[in-house]
Design a protein around this motif. Structure first.
Motif, PDB file in Angstrom:
ATOM      1  N   ALA A  18      43.812  55.636  50.189  1.00  0.00           N
ATOM      2  CA  ALA A  18      44.164  54.211  50.244  1.00  0.00           C
ATOM      3  C   ALA A  18      43.027  53.401  49.639  1.00  0.00           C
ATOM      4  CB  ALA A  18      44.377  53.787  51.697  1.00  0.00           C
ATOM      5  N   PRO A  19      43.294  52.158  49.232  1.00  0.00           N
ATOM      6  CA  PRO A  19      42.212  51.318  48.719  1.00  0.00           C
ATOM      7  C   PRO A  19      41.119  51.134  49.779  1.00  0.00           C
ATOM      8  CG  PRO A  19      44.335  50.324  48.252  1.00  0.00           C
ATOM      9  CD  PRO A  19      44.598  51.483  49.151  1.00  0.00           C
ATOM     10  N   ARG A  22      41.627  48.565  52.516  1.00  0.00           N
ATOM     11  CA  ARG A  22      42.652  48.955  53.490  1.00  0.00           C
ATOM     12  C   ARG A  22      42.077  49.968  54.494  1.00  0.00           C
ATOM     13  NH1 ARG A  22      48.457  47.710  53.699  1.00  0.00           N
ATOM     14  NH2 ARG A  22      49.336  49.189  55.147  1.00  0.00           N
ATOM     15  N   VAL A  73      50.818  53.338  52.966  1.00  0.00           N
ATOM     16  CA  VAL A  73      50.210  53.026  51.658  1.00  0.00           C
ATOM     17  C   VAL A  73      51.233  53.332  50.567  1.00  0.00           C
ATOM     18  CG1 VAL A  73      48.257  53.493  50.113  1.00  0.00           C
ATOM     19  CG2 VAL A  73      47.967  53.717  52.593  1.00  0.00           C
ATOM     20  N   TRP A  76      52.446  54.135  44.597  1.00  0.00           N
ATOM     21  CA  TRP A  76      51.761  53.767  43.353  1.00  0.00           C
ATOM     22  C   TRP A  76      50.281  53.500  43.609  1.00  0.00           C
ATOM     23  CZ3 TRP A  76      49.353  49.042  42.694  1.00  0.00           C
ATOM     24  CH2 TRP A  76      49.717  48.011  43.570  1.00  0.00           C
ATOM     25  N   LYS A  77      49.965  52.984  44.813  1.00  0.00           N
ATOM     26  CA  LYS A  77      48.549  52.755  45.128  1.00  0.00           C
ATOM     27  C   LYS A  77      47.835  54.090  45.345  1.00  0.00           C
ATOM     28  CE  LYS A  77      48.413  48.150  47.108  1.00  0.00           C
ATOM     29  NZ  LYS A  77      48.247  47.339  48.306  1.00  0.00           N
ATOM     30  N   GLN A  78      48.533  55.029  45.980  1.00  0.00           N
ATOM     31  CA  GLN A  78      47.940  56.355  46.204  1.00  0.00           C
ATOM     32  C   GLN A  78      47.642  57.027  44.867  1.00  0.00           C
ATOM     33  OE1 GLN A  78      49.845  58.946  49.076  1.00  0.00           O
ATOM     34  NE2 GLN A  78      50.859  57.211  50.032  1.00  0.00           N
ATOM     35  N   LEU A  80      47.053  55.562  41.956  1.00  0.00           N
ATOM     36  CA  LEU A  80      45.908  54.896  41.331  1.00  0.00           C
ATOM     37  C   LEU A  80      44.593  55.363  41.953  1.00  0.00           C
ATOM     38  CD1 LEU A  80      46.929  51.145  40.837  1.00  0.00           C
ATOM     39  CD2 LEU A  80      46.517  52.860  39.093  1.00  0.00           C
ATOM     40  N   ILE A  81      44.585  55.468  43.274  1.00  0.00           N
ATOM     41  CA  ILE A  81      43.359  55.878  43.976  1.00  0.00           C
ATOM     42  C   ILE A  81      42.984  57.305  43.599  1.00  0.00           C
ATOM     43  CG2 ILE A  81      42.340  56.347  46.262  1.00  0.00           C
ATOM     44  CD1 ILE A  81      42.642  53.379  45.693  1.00  0.00           C
ATOM     45  N   ASP A  84      41.422  57.216  40.309  1.00  0.00           N
ATOM     46  CA  ASP A  84      40.098  56.616  40.417  1.00  0.00           C
ATOM     47  C   ASP A  84      39.084  57.606  40.993  1.00  0.00           C
ATOM     48  OD1 ASP A  84      38.449  54.285  40.162  1.00  0.00           O
ATOM     49  OD2 ASP A  84      38.404  54.217  42.355  1.00  0.00           O
TER      50      ASP A  84
ATOM     51  N   ASP B  60      53.531  44.233  56.136  1.00  0.00           N
ATOM     52  CA  ASP B  60      53.889  44.329  54.711  1.00  0.00           C
ATOM     53  C   ASP B  60      55.292  43.782  54.453  1.00  0.00           C
ATOM     54  OD1 ASP B  60      51.452  45.416  54.127  1.00  0.00           O
ATOM     55  OD2 ASP B  60      52.137  47.494  54.103  1.00  0.00           O
TER      56      ASP B  60
END
Lengths: 241, 115
Positions: A18-19, A22, A73, A76-78, A80-81, A84, B60
Motif C-alpha cells: 500500500a502507499p 496509507r 487497497v 491499481w495502487k498495489q 504501482l507500489i 516502485d 472510501d
C-alpha cells in the motif's frame, strides 16, 4: 510508545502492499487501538505482560487482519507500489550495490526506450540512418544511467536514519554534487564532439541545469525525508520472524 | 449463557452496524467496537483489528468521513481517527435497515422464528 505493542501492529502492517501514507495511517490507528486495549487489560490485571498478550489476541490474528486491510487497497495502487518497490533499496542492501543496480536498470530501460524511438524514427523518416544513431543509442543511456547512480548514491544517506551526511547541510552539499552531474550531462547533451565554434548556450544551459538539479534534489529529497521520518521508527523495528 | 456471535458471522452486516453506531455520535475505532459489543449485550465478540478494514471501505465509499483527533483533547496516548456519518452514509443506513428487515422476515419465516 510500547515496543511490544508496536511489534504486534508492525507484524500486521509491514507486508501490506500500500502507499506509505496509507500504511502509516494503519499503523497509527491500530496502535491507538491496541494501546487502549492494553490500558483496559492492565487496569483489570495489573500485569503488563499479560495485558500485552491479551491486547495482541484481542486485535486479531495478524494474517486475517492483514488480508482484510490489503483488500481495502485498490489493485491499481498495489500494482504501482510493486513497480516502485523494484527501484527501492532492499533491506540491508549496501548503498553502492543499490546504486549500481539502479544505474543498470536505468541503462537497460533507457536503451530500450532509445532503440524504440530511433526504430520508429527510421520507419517514419527515410533520412535517419541507423549507423548515425548507434553512438546515441549507447551514449544517451550511459548519461541517463550515470545520473541515476549519482542520485542513488547522494540521496540514500538522507533517506535512512544513519549516515554521516544526515544533517540539512549534507542535503545541500549532495544537491551540489547532483547539480554538477546535471551540468556535466547538459554539456554532453550539447554534443561537444561536433563543435566547430562553442555554441551560445555552452555556459548558460549547464548553469541552468546545475541550479535546477541542485534545487530539485534538495526539494525532492527533503520531502521524501519528511514523509519517511514518521515511518522510520516502525520500519526499523526488528520483527522476530 | 448464549453462545457468543463471532465477527465473521455478522460480516455482511458489519457496515450497517457501524453506520448505526455512528448515527448519533462520531466515534473512534476502539469506541465503535465497545459500543457494538455493549449493544450486543456481551453476545457479540469481534476481533477488534478487523473493524478497520470495514471503516476504510466505508470511508472510501463516502459513507463516513474521518479526521485525526486534535492533540489538545486532554487525553494522553497516541492520536486517533474520529469517524462520523456523511449524508450518503445516512441514506445507506436507511437502505441497510430496510434490507435487514426483509432478511429477518424472509429467513425468520423459513426457519420458523418470529420476525
Amino acid at each position: 510508545m510500547n515496543t511490544s505493542l508496536m511489534i504486534a501492529v508492525e507484524r500486521i502492517v509491514r507486508p501490506i502492499v500500500a502507499p506509505r501514507d496509507r500504511k502509516q495511517r494503519m499503523r497509527e490507528e491500530l496502535y491507538a487501538h491496541i494501546d487502549s486495549i492494553y490500558k483496559e487489560e492492565f487496569e483489570k490485571s495489573g500485569d503488563e505482560a499479560a495485558a500485552c498478550t491479551t491486547a495482541t489476541v484481542r486485535l486479531g490474528e495478524p494474517e486475517i487482519v492483514r488480508a482484510e486491510l490489503q483488500g481495502t487497497v485498490p489493485f491499481w495502487k498495489q500494482t504501482l507500489i510493486r513497480g516502485d518497490q523494484m527501484f527501492g533499496r532492499k533491506p540491508k542492501e549496501p548503498r553502492l550495490r543499490y546504486s549500481i543496480r539502479i544505474s543498470i536498470m536505468a541503462l537497460v530501460f533507457s536503451a530500450v526506450m532509445y532503440l524504440g524511438a530511433f526504430g520508429l524514427g527510421i520507419l517514419v523518416s527515410q533520412q535517419i540512418s541507423l549507423l548515425e544513431m548507434i553512438p546515441w543509442i549507447f551514449y544517451m543511456p550511459l548519461v541517463f544511467s550515470w545520473n541515476f547512480f549519482v542520485i542513488a548514491m547522494c540521496a540514500q544517506p538522507f533517506l535512512e536514519p544513519q549516515g554521516v551526511l544526515e544533517k540539512k547541510r549534507g542535503v545541500v552539499l549532495a544537491g551540489l554534487i547532483f547539480g554538477a552531474s546535471a551540468a556535466a550531462t547538459e554539456l554532453l547533451l550539447l554534443n561537444p564532439f561536433t563543435w566547430d565554434q562553442p555554441p551560445i548556450g555552452l555556459f548558460l544551459l549547464p548553469t541552468i541545469a546545475f541550479i535546477a538539479g541542485w534545487g530539485m534534489f534538495v526539494l525532492v529529497v527533503s520531502l521524501i525525508r519528511i514523509e519517511k521520518q514518521q515511518s522510520i521508527p516502525w520500519e526499523t523495528l526488528e520483527l522476530a520472524d | 449463557m448464549e453462545t457468543p456471535i463471532q465477527g465473521n458471522q455478522v460480516r455482511g452486516h458489519l457496515d450497517t452496524m457501524i453506520l448505526s453506531i455512528l448515527e448519533h455520535e462520531e466515534s473512534h475505532g476502539f469506541d465503535i467496537v465497545k459500543r457494538l459489543e455493549q449493544a450486543g449485550e456481551g453476545s457479540l465478540k469481534l476481533k477488534e483489528g478487523t473493524i478497520y478494514p470495514v471503516l476504510y471501505r466505508i470511508e472510501d465509499a463516502g459513507l463516513v468521513k474521518a479526521k485525526w483527533e486534535k492533540n489538545n483533547s486532554g487525553r494522553k496516548g497516541p492520536r486517533r481517527k474520529i469517524y462520523s456519518l456523511t449524508s450518503k452514509g445516512r441514506k445507506q443506513l436507511e437502505a441497510g435497515r430496510t434490507e435487514w428487515t426483509q432478511f429477518v422476515n424472509i429467513v425468520g419465516a423459513i426457519v420458523g422464528g418470529a420476525a
